[in-house]
Design an enzyme around this catalytic site. Structure first.
Site, PDB file in Angstrom:
ATOM      1  N   HIS A  44       0.843  -1.206   0.000  1.00 27.11           N
ATOM      2  CA  HIS A  44       0.000   0.000   0.000  1.00 27.11           C
ATOM      3  C   HIS A  44       0.882   1.261   0.000  1.00 27.11           C
ATOM      4  CE1 HIS A  44       0.733  -1.233   4.118  1.00 27.11           C
ATOM      5  NE2 HIS A  44       0.637   0.027   4.471  1.00 27.11           N
ATOM      6  N   THR A  47       2.296   4.036  -4.619  1.00 22.50           N
ATOM      7  CA  THR A  47       3.304   3.956  -5.689  1.00 22.50           C
ATOM      8  C   THR A  47       4.580   3.267  -5.220  1.00 22.50           C
ATOM      9  OG1 THR A  47       4.037   6.164  -5.027  1.00 22.50           O
ATOM     10  CG2 THR A  47       2.567   6.027  -6.955  1.00 22.50           C
ATOM     11  N   ARG A  48       5.325   2.724  -6.184  1.00 24.35           N
ATOM     12  CA  ARG A  48       6.631   2.122  -5.921  1.00 24.35           C
ATOM     13  C   ARG A  48       7.579   2.505  -7.051  1.00 24.35           C
ATOM     14  NH1 ARG A  48       4.487   1.464  -1.727  1.00 24.35           N
ATOM     15  NH2 ARG A  48       4.317  -0.415  -0.440  1.00 24.35           N
ATOM     16  N   LYS A 263       6.412  11.911  -2.233  1.00 19.88           N
ATOM     17  CA  LYS A 263       6.479  10.794  -1.270  1.00 19.88           C
ATOM     18  C   LYS A 263       7.908  10.317  -1.104  1.00 19.88           C
ATOM     19  CE  LYS A 263       5.547   6.182  -1.798  1.00 19.88           C
ATOM     20  NZ  LYS A 263       4.757   5.019  -2.198  1.00 19.88           N
ATOM     21  N   HIS A 268      14.821   0.865   6.032  1.00 17.54           N
ATOM     22  CA  HIS A 268      15.013   0.348   7.400  1.00 17.54           C
ATOM     23  C   HIS A 268      14.799   1.447   8.442  1.00 17.54           C
ATOM     24  CE1 HIS A 268      16.281  -3.166   5.304  1.00 17.54           C
ATOM     25  NE2 HIS A 268      17.353  -2.600   4.818  1.00 17.54           N
ATOM     26  N   CYS A 312       4.194   0.694   6.883  1.00 21.38           N
ATOM     27  CA  CYS A 312       4.135  -0.382   5.900  1.00 21.38           C
ATOM     28  C   CYS A 312       5.195  -1.403   6.324  1.00 21.38           C
ATOM     29  CB  CYS A 312       4.477   0.231   4.539  1.00 21.38           C
ATOM     30  SG  CYS A 312       4.199  -0.837   3.127  1.00 21.38           S
ATOM     31  N   LYS A 345       8.524  -3.600  -7.962  1.00 23.03           N
ATOM     32  CA  LYS A 345       8.757  -3.399  -9.408  1.00 23.03           C
ATOM     33  C   LYS A 345       8.808  -4.721 -10.168  1.00 23.03           C
ATOM     34  CE  LYS A 345      12.735  -1.420  -8.174  1.00 23.03           C
ATOM     35  NZ  LYS A 345      12.821  -1.895  -6.761  1.00 23.03           N
TER      36      LYS A 345
END
Ligand SMILES: Cc1cc2nc3c(=O)[nH]c(=O)nc-3n(C[C@H](O)[C@H](O)[C@H](O)COP(=O)(O)OP(=O)(O)OC[C@H]3O[C@@H](n4cnc5c(N)ncnc54)[C@H](O)[C@@H]3O)c2cc1C
Length: 377
Positions: A44, A47-48, A263, A268, A312, A345
Site C-alpha cells: 500500500h 506507488t513504488r 512521497k 530500514h 508499511c 517493481k
C-alpha cells in the site's frame, strides 16, 4: 474443491501470479486474509519505484527488462495507467556502493544512462538539493508503478480469465497430500485441494513456511507525503524518482502522483523488526521529524506541510535478495518472498516465474539461481 494451483496472499506478487496462471487456462484459487487491496502488508501507499540499472546486483536486470514488458501487458489488458516513466536518480558519494552498483549494472547491460554531479542534478531537476560533489546516475527509463492499482488490475484480469479469488479468508495451514503429490489447504472457512501451492503471504510467510521462519524478517517502515512549496517542481515530468545514500541513511522518493505531496521514506526506517503481529502500525511525530529533517536538507522546496504518513512492512532476508524457490521438502509448494524493500517493481515478472514453477513443467526460463533458498543455508 480441487484446483490446479492455490495462491495464498493476494498482494503484489500473488495477484500477478493468479493472473498468469488463469491466462494459461489453469484452475486457480486465490486466498487473501484481508481486503483486496489492503493496507496491512507491503504494497500500500499508492506507488513504488521501478529502475533498470540495478545497484543491488546486475543479476536482476534481465528480470527487470521482462518486468517492464509485463507491466505494459497488464496495462493494456486492464486499460489503466500502471507504469509511469519519470527517469531515475541513484546518487551518493562517488565511491559508495549505491552509485558504483548502478553504474556497473548500466555498463554491464548497456543501459542508457548519464553520469551527473549532484550540482548538475540540482540544475536540471530544481526540486533536488544534493551536495554538489555527489555522483548521480540518471536513467531515463526509471519511474513508478501504481502499486495498489496494479493489484486491482491483476485481480480483475485474473477473474476475467476464470480465476476464483476470495478476500477475507485466512489460510490457517496446509499439508502435503498423502503420497506426496498435491496439497490440502485449510482456511477459516473451509478446506481445498490443489496440485500445487504458491505461498506469497508477504510478511506472514514465515507462519506458513517453516524454512522461511528465520529467513524472512518483517520490519516496520514509514512513508511521508509532504506538499512542496513549489509543487510544479515535483511532478512526474520534472522530478525523477530517486535512491539516495546520504550521511543520514539511504532514502528513496517519488513525484506527486495520485495523492497530494511528494512521497519518500528511509530504508530500514528505525530498524524495528519482529513478529508481524506485534510490530506497531501507527506513524507518529518522531517518524515525521526524522523524515522532515531529511526533506528540509535535500529537498527544501518540497518540505511544506505534511499531507500523509503511513507505516508499511518490509520482509527482509539476511542478504536482502529475494527468495523464489520450491519448498525444500515439498516440490509442489512454491515459496515467494521477493521483498527486502525492493520487490514491487518485479511483481509482473515474479507472477510469471511463480506460474512457471507451479505449472506443468515446474521450471522457469528465467535465471533465478541467485534467488534460491539454498544460498542462505
Ligand atoms: C514503505 C515501502 C516502500 C517500498 N518501496 C518500494 C519501491 O519503491 N520499489 C519496489 O520495487 N519495492 C518497494 N517496496 C517493496 C515492495 O512493496 C514489496 O516487495 C512488495 O509489496 C511485496 O509484495 P508481496 O506480494 O510479497 O506482499 P503483500 O503485497 O503484502 O501481499 C501479501 C498478502 O498476503 C496476505 N496474507 C498473509 N497471510 C495470509 C494468510 N494466512 N491467508 C491469506 N492471505 C494471507 C496478506 O494479507 C497480504 O495481502 C517497498 C515496501 C515498503 C513497505
Amino acid at each position: 474443491m480441487t484446483f490446479d494451483t492455490i495462491v495464498v496472499g493476494i498482494g503484489g506478487m500473488g495477484s500477478a501470479a493468479t493472473w498468469q496462471l488463469a491466462r494459461r487456462g489453469k484452475r486457480v484459487l486465490g486466498l487473501e486474509r484481508f481486503d483486496i487491496p489492503n493496507a496491512m502488508g507491503s504494497s500500500h501507499g499508492l506507488t513504488r519505484i521501478i529502475r533498470l540499472p540495478y545497484y543491488e546486483s546486475p543479476a536482476y536486470v534481465p528480470l527487470l527488462r521482462r518486468a517492464y514488458e509485463l507491466w505494459r501487458d497488464i496495462e493494456a489488458v486492464s486499460n489503466s495507467e500502471l507504469l509511469v516513466v519519470t527517469g531515475s536518480i541513484d546518487a551518493s558519494t562517488e565511491n559508495d556502493p549505491l552509485f558504483q552498483g548502478a553504474l556497473r549494472s548500466a555498463r554491464l547491460h548497456s543501459i542508457e544512462h548519464e553520469v551527473l554531479t549532484g550540482g548538475e542534478v540540482n540544475k536540471r531537476f530544481p526540486g533536488y538539493r544534493l551536495p554538489d560533489d555527489y555522483a548521480a546516475l540518471f536513467q531515463p527509463m526509471g519511474g513508478l508503478v501504481a502499486s495498489e492499482r496494479s493489484i486491482v488490475a491483476h485481480v480483475n484480469a485474473a477473474l476475467a480469465e476464470g480465476a476464483e479469488i476470495h478476500a477475507r479468508e485466512a489460510v490457517l495451514g496446509w499439508e502435503a497430500k498423502a503420497g506426496g503429490d498435491g496439497v490440502v489447504v485449510k482456511t477459516d472457512h473451509r478446506q481445498y485441494e490443489a496440485s500445487t501451492l504458491i505461498l506469497s503471504a508477504g510478511a506472514w510467510i514465515g507462519e506458513l513456511a517453516l524454512p522461511l521462519r528465520a529467513k524472512a524478517d518483517p520490519e516496520r517502515q514509514v512513508l511521508a507525503w509532504l506538499q512542496p512549496h513549489q509543487p510544479e517542481l515535483f511532478l512526474p515530468g520534472r522530478f525523477p524518482v530517486f535512491n539516495l545514500q546520504v550521511a543520514e541513511g539511504r532514502y528513496y522518493g517519488l513525484p506527486i502522483y495520485d495523492a497530494p505531496g511528494f512521497k519518500f521514506g528511509r530504508y530500514h526506517h528505525l530498524g524495528e523488526s519482529g513478529a508481524v503481529e506485534v510490530i506497531r502500525r501507527d506513524a507518529d511525530a518522531a517518524d515525521e521529524r526524522l523524515l522532515r529533517d531529511f526533506a528540509e536538507k535535500y529537498f527544501p522546496k518540497g518540505s511544506g506541510p505534511t499531507m500523509g504518513l503511513r507505516s508499511c512492512l518490509f520482509t527482509n532476508t539476511p542478504d536482502e535478495h529475494f527468495i523464489l524457490d520450491f519448498h525444500p521438502d515439498h516440490p509442489q509448494v512454491v515459496l515467494a518472498s521477493p521483498c527486502s524493500g525492493h520487490g514491487y517493481k518485479f511483481c509482473s515478472v515474479v507472477g510469471e516465474i511463480l506460474a512457471d514453477l507451479a505449472g506443468d513443467d515446474r521450471a522457469t526460463r528465467h535465471d533465478i539461481d541467485f534467488l534460491r533458498l539454498s544460498r542462505l543455508n
